[in-house]
Write an enzyme that holds these catalytic residues in place. Sequence first.
Site, PDB file in Angstrom:
ATOM      1  N   GLU A 189      -5.105  -4.968  10.537  1.00 55.88           N
ATOM      2  CA  GLU A 189      -4.076  -3.953  10.755  1.00 55.88           C
ATOM      3  C   GLU A 189      -4.346  -3.229  12.074  1.00 55.88           C
ATOM      4  OE1 GLU A 189      -2.141  -2.640   6.834  1.00 55.88           O
ATOM      5  OE2 GLU A 189      -3.901  -1.401   7.091  1.00 55.88           O
ATOM      6  N   SER A 229       3.745  -2.190  10.361  1.00 59.01           N
ATOM      7  CA  SER A 229       5.194  -2.269  10.594  1.00 59.01           C
ATOM      8  C   SER A 229       5.802  -3.605  10.151  1.00 59.01           C
ATOM      9  CB  SER A 229       5.526  -1.972  12.058  1.00 59.01           C
ATOM     10  OG  SER A 229       5.158  -0.642  12.373  1.00 59.01           O
ATOM     11  N   GLU A 285      -6.676   4.765   7.997  1.00 56.12           N
ATOM     12  CA  GLU A 285      -6.473   6.195   7.693  1.00 56.12           C
ATOM     13  C   GLU A 285      -7.727   6.800   7.074  1.00 56.12           C
ATOM     14  OE1 GLU A 285      -2.785   5.572   5.597  1.00 56.12           O
ATOM     15  OE2 GLU A 285      -1.884   5.015   7.514  1.00 56.12           O
ATOM     16  N   GLY A 293       2.814   2.175  10.967  1.00 52.80           N
ATOM     17  CA  GLY A 293       3.805   3.248  10.901  1.00 52.80           C
ATOM     18  C   GLY A 293       4.524   3.516  12.213  1.00 52.80           C
ATOM     19  N   HIS A 311      -9.436   1.281   5.137  1.00 53.37           N
ATOM     20  CA  HIS A 311      -8.134   1.447   5.802  1.00 53.37           C
ATOM     21  C   HIS A 311      -8.316   2.382   6.999  1.00 53.37           C
ATOM     22  CE1 HIS A 311      -3.994   2.589   6.568  1.00 53.37           C
ATOM     23  NE2 HIS A 311      -3.656   1.475   5.932  1.00 53.37           N
ATOM     24  N   LYS A 351       0.112   4.274  -0.228  1.00 57.45           N
ATOM     25  CA  LYS A 351      -0.512   5.478   0.355  1.00 57.45           C
ATOM     26  C   LYS A 351      -0.268   6.660  -0.596  1.00 57.45           C
ATOM     27  CE  LYS A 351      -0.155   3.254   4.796  1.00 57.45           C
ATOM     28  NZ  LYS A 351      -0.019   3.338   6.240  1.00 57.45           N
ATOM     29  N   ASN A 358       0.873  -1.183   0.000  1.00 53.32           N
ATOM     30  CA  ASN A 358       0.000   0.000   0.000  1.00 53.32           C
ATOM     31  C   ASN A 358       0.905   1.227   0.000  1.00 53.32           C
ATOM     32  OD1 ASN A 358      -1.783   2.065   0.469  1.00 53.32           O
ATOM     33  ND2 ASN A 358      -2.391   1.378   2.517  1.00 53.32           N
TER      34      ASN A 358
HETATM   35  P1  13P Z   1       3.221   0.369   7.751  1.00 53.92           P
HETATM   36  O1  13P Z   1       3.717  -0.894   7.089  1.00 53.92           O
HETATM   37  O2  13P Z   1       3.948   1.591   7.303  1.00 53.92           O
HETATM   38  O3  13P Z   1       3.131   0.235   9.231  1.00 53.92           O
HETATM   39  O4  13P Z   1       1.711   0.597   7.217  1.00 53.92           O
HETATM   40  C1  13P Z   1       0.817  -0.442   7.249  1.00 53.92           C
HETATM   41  C2  13P Z   1      -0.385  -0.054   6.477  1.00 53.92           C
HETATM   42  O5  13P Z   1      -1.104   0.854   6.851  1.00 53.92           O
HETATM   43  C3  13P Z   1      -0.659  -0.797   5.233  1.00 53.92           C
HETATM   44  O6  13P Z   1      -1.936  -0.545   4.774  1.00 53.92           O
END
Ligand code: 13P
Length: 264
Positions: A176, A222, A108, A182, A106, A16, A14
Amino acid sequence: MTNSVRRTPLIAGNWKMNLDHLQAIAFVQKLAWGLADAKHDASSVEVAVFPPFTDLRSVQTLISADKLPIAFGAQDVSEHESGAYTGEISGAFLAGLDCRYVIIGHSERRTLHAESDEQVAAKVKAALKHNLAPIICVGETAEDLEKHGQSAVPVAQLKAAIEGISSTVDIVVAYEPVWAIGSGQAATPEQAEQVAAALRAVLVETLGEDVAAKTRILYGGSVKASNIAGFMREPNVDGALVGGASLDLTEFSSIVRYQKHVGL
Ligand code: 13P
């Protein structure tokens, strides 16, 4: 029973809001070269990338022209079919660009865009209508974890997201934990397995044994080359949804080749 079926692992990146269309072309090209050098067998691990909307046409053109063994999809989809929805992208448009997947719900989107469980469910239906396989994201915040334990919120989010869908569909679930995204602090493989098993039980209950047995459940938060193997050893974890590490070619290629680290 549900774990006796072989599910092709899926390693999904992903991106982003990173990499413009020119950077996307360079990245996908290099990723494909790396996979070719490693004699990557797409039937043993499926690789998918999720670029921003503006990159999709370029990525589609490159992948289809060179028949690259890389799937792709979008990071979101509108619950609406068409019309006066400024800034939205419909499932029809994504299907027209050969997207195979779409990420839905997601964390976010849920937090920064106040996406509700109802909206997530409507988006899942919109994706399925166009034969896009939704990657349904669920996960608890640190506060949820403290108050309700680890599985309660992801289980409730999954139930809401798949309510009323047919029992023959192609979906993917991504667990997740919000606190792991992150943060550099991934869940442990045991924690991921525990929630993945609870999510699979929801799939059995709502969509039946057969769909539950073939549905892939990913872990995200992560994920790195150094911790992927631990997750992939778990029986209910069928891949990873990778954020930050999916933007680093060496790291992502190494995650895709996790089997080499563990000699599977
Ligand atoms: P990270 O791998 O940066 O922690 O992000 C995970 C994520 O949100 C994948 O959709």
